[in-house]
Design a protein around this motif. Sequence first.
Motif, short mmCIF file in Angstrom:
data_model
loop_
_atom_site.label_atom_id
_atom_site.label_comp_id
_atom_site.label_asym_id
_atom_site.label_seq_id
_atom_site.Cartn_x
_atom_site.Cartn_y
_atom_site.Cartn_z
N ASN A 139 -10.60 3.41 -29.77
CA ASN A 139 -11.11 3.96 -31.03
C ASN A 139 -10.10 4.98 -31.55
O ASN A 139 -9.66 5.84 -30.78
CB ASN A 139 -12.48 4.62 -30.74
CG ASN A 139 -13.22 4.92 -32.02
OD1 ASN A 139 -12.66 5.51 -32.94
ND2 ASN A 139 -14.47 4.51 -32.06
N LYS A 183 -10.88 -0.15 -32.91
CA LYS A 183 -11.65 0.19 -34.11
C LYS A 183 -11.19 1.50 -34.74
O LYS A 183 -10.70 2.40 -34.07
CB LYS A 183 -13.13 0.31 -33.75
CG LYS A 183 -13.74 -0.99 -33.23
CD LYS A 183 -15.24 -0.84 -33.08
CE LYS A 183 -15.86 -2.10 -32.49
NZ LYS A 183 -17.33 -2.01 -32.43
N SER A 185 -12.39 3.93 -38.52
CA SER A 185 -13.23 3.94 -39.72
C SER A 185 -12.39 3.70 -40.96
O SER A 185 -12.90 3.33 -42.01
CB SER A 185 -14.00 5.25 -39.83
OG SER A 185 -13.10 6.33 -39.84
N GLY A 208 -14.33 -4.67 -35.43
CA GLY A 208 -15.28 -3.69 -35.96
C GLY A 208 -14.57 -2.64 -36.79
O GLY A 208 -13.43 -2.27 -36.49
N THR A 210 -15.36 0.95 -37.41
CA THR A 210 -16.34 1.85 -36.80
C THR A 210 -16.81 2.92 -37.77
O THR A 210 -16.10 3.25 -38.73
CB THR A 210 -15.76 2.46 -35.51
OG1 THR A 210 -16.82 3.01 -34.77
CG2 THR A 210 -14.73 3.52 -35.79
N GLU A 211 -17.99 3.45 -37.50
CA GLU A 211 -18.58 4.48 -38.38
C GLU A 211 -18.36 4.13 -39.85
O GLU A 211 -17.88 4.94 -40.64
CB GLU A 211 -17.96 5.85 -38.07
CG GLU A 211 -18.43 6.45 -36.77
CD GLU A 211 -17.32 6.51 -35.72
OE1 GLU A 211 -16.16 6.69 -36.10
OE2 GLU A 211 -17.62 6.37 -34.53
N SER A 241 -20.80 -2.11 -38.01
CA SER A 241 -21.43 -0.81 -37.67
C SER A 241 -22.01 -0.20 -38.94
O SER A 241 -21.27 0.14 -39.85
CB SER A 241 -20.38 0.16 -37.14
OG SER A 241 -19.84 -0.31 -35.95
#
Length: 373
Positions: A139, A183, A185, A208, A210-211, A241
């Motif tokens: 991440n 991932k 954001s 993904g 993320t967030e 997500s």
Amino acid sequence: MSIRPYRDIQRRRSRQIRVGSVAVGGDAPITVQTMTNTLTTDVAATVAQIQRAEAAGVDIVRVSCPDEESSAALKHIVPQVSVPIVADIHFHYKRAIEAAENGAACLRINPGNIGSASRVRDVVQAAKDHGCSMRIGVNAGSLEKHLLEKYGEPCPEAMVESALDHARILEDNDFFEFKISVKASDVFLAVAAYQGLADACDYPLHLGITEAGAQRVGTVKSSIGMGMLLWSGIGDTIRVSLSAVPEEEVRVGFDILKSLNLRHRGVNVISCPSCARQQFDVISTVQVLEERLAHITTPMTVSVIGCVVNGPGEARETDIGITGGGNGTHMVYIAGQPDHRLKNASVVDHMVELIEKKAADIEAEMAAAAAAE
Ligand code: SF4
């Protein structure tokens, strides 16, 4: 002007692993995942949430195991659900071992974060003993300190290096049953990291953003980021997500895959935005229709068009279509052809009846074809 073939997506060739009964990577269908947000120790609530996600079509569900009570709860959760469960472990290697013992099909864990080589060996041994695969989850927000110092900030190169470092630890332990995610954001960062990782290895990739945010903005971001990657053939399993209920993540995940023709499930409704020419209330009709058709899993395309401007053309490409025709009359299309008129009757009730019958016919045909094989 020459237009190249534009519908075929050539998927990246990844190795195939298993998450319990579900294949991920290789030529397996791209799977849709979500994650529970109940307390894992609340077994009844967690099972109920997983079952709602199952009804929406989820293939794999992830459950957090932040403490011993949570990894112990897996023993009671796993037997009550149909989909394989991924245990989300952060640092504690014992939680991973307990999760493997208690029925998890996959461990989401970064081997570089769990300490000594002997702990990694123990986790890998538990995974091997219990038929668990793993996911390395990098991440952008939690990159290792030495990589942040080396690169100055979270960047695609740092994320790929982190992922490959974790992968090497598993490879050194003779373990290859894992998938990887990188991932972020930030859509640009996530896409570039996945592209770099796709070039650098053949492990299956879990996509993904993320967030990503609340339902609307998260759906848009995920569709752009994952859509870009999936369109270029990258991605073997996805999780959207959202700050929304898990089943909504599943529905959006399927819609992304359906839009790219990568997976077909349930009724794909094509509808016009409506305007002053509409002969019935398209927006509320589609809204109610989608709710009433949510239980259908048979792939099918349906068009709901407000007037004859685009109605016949759209209906031509669908299994069942309806077009507003004025004076309370609608034209119903079956397999692209005008079939009958509907006058002064409920569009929704009529369409639901036709679609449910069509779904039953398709299922019966598929069952007969399977029995004949
Ligand atoms: S199909 Fe007809 S009602 Fe629908 S947006 Fe177009 S012109 Fe308007």
